[in-house]
Write a protein that holds these residues in place. Sequence first.
Motif, PDB file in Angstrom:
ATOM      1  N   LEU A  23      13.133 -47.465  26.046  1.00  0.00           N
ATOM      2  CA  LEU A  23      12.543 -47.166  24.753  1.00  0.00           C
ATOM      3  C   LEU A  23      13.393 -46.230  23.922  1.00  0.00           C
ATOM      4  N   ASN A  51      13.205 -47.723  20.291  1.00  0.00           N
ATOM      5  CA  ASN A  51      12.985 -49.160  20.120  1.00  0.00           C
ATOM      6  C   ASN A  51      11.820 -49.612  20.998  1.00  0.00           C
ATOM      7  N   ALA A  52      10.721 -49.987  20.359  1.00  0.00           N
ATOM      8  CA  ALA A  52       9.558 -50.478  21.090  1.00  0.00           C
ATOM      9  C   ALA A  52       9.836 -51.890  21.600  1.00  0.00           C
ATOM     10  N   THR A  58      10.996 -49.773  15.363  1.00  0.00           N
ATOM     11  CA  THR A  58      12.266 -49.112  15.630  1.00  0.00           C
ATOM     12  C   THR A  58      12.347 -47.848  14.796  1.00  0.00           C
ATOM     13  N   THR A  80      11.166 -52.418  11.676  1.00  0.00           N
ATOM     14  CA  THR A  80      10.576 -53.396  12.573  1.00  0.00           C
ATOM     15  C   THR A  80      11.462 -54.641  12.589  1.00  0.00           C
TER      16      THR A  80
END
Length: 261
Positions: A23, A51-52, A58, A80
């Motif tokens: 992440l 960063n998911a 993001t 995103t």
Amino acid sequence: MNKLLTTTAVAVLLAGTAHAEGLVSGSIETVIAESANDKYGATTSFDIDVNAPDGIATGSMSFKVDGANDLALDEWHIGTTAGATALSFGKQGNIWVDTESSAVNGTLEEPTMATESLQVSAMGATVALGFDDVKTDVTDLENVQVSYAMGVSILNVATAYDYNIDSKEWVLAGRADTAGMLEGVRLGGAVSYGSLSEQTNFEVDATVMGITSYMNGDVDDLTQNVGGSYTIGEQLTLEGAVNYNLNTEVVAPSVTLSFNF
């Protein structure tokens, strides 16, 4: 100084906790270079990226150490990703072509995006809308930039264009470098032209077995700067670099230490 050490330690601890899930990543960088009065000073910066999963969210923050040894927010963005399209907003810099020389020693024209911008990327193309002052008027744009990058046979090719809405001036730049033609060898070059300066600027570079060298100038003065660099390490890297200005005969060495997590 205590604030800097505490903030850095907490950030690294949080990053380490989330790093296992992919992440959070980041870096801490210190650059030692000549400053005023022939003295050498150190400038430290700290970057963190979030960063998911699946790119649904993001974000990034870039800090620099100010004169009071406090971390000051320099750049940031939130965004995103949906499929092949990425959207981001923040103070995130421009989308220009890369060069090996630093901003101080470079000759290519490179319009900035000093405030917030909205950027959209898809399939190698990026469009950036730079705001004049988003706090007072979100419809007031200062400049627009467009860039595109692609691989062509053994070449990586990138172009960038900037149009200043206020002055009506524009700048065009391009870069190409080899990709896989010879093992351990990369050759590259970049060029720019601006409507205001009406001048063509360039830079050529080569990397052989990890050692990078460059030369830059313009059509009136072809050899303004020469320089080179060499980096060792991976997670912890050490880079030595030097630039020589052929006009002023000034040598400018620097050392950069980076820790990536």
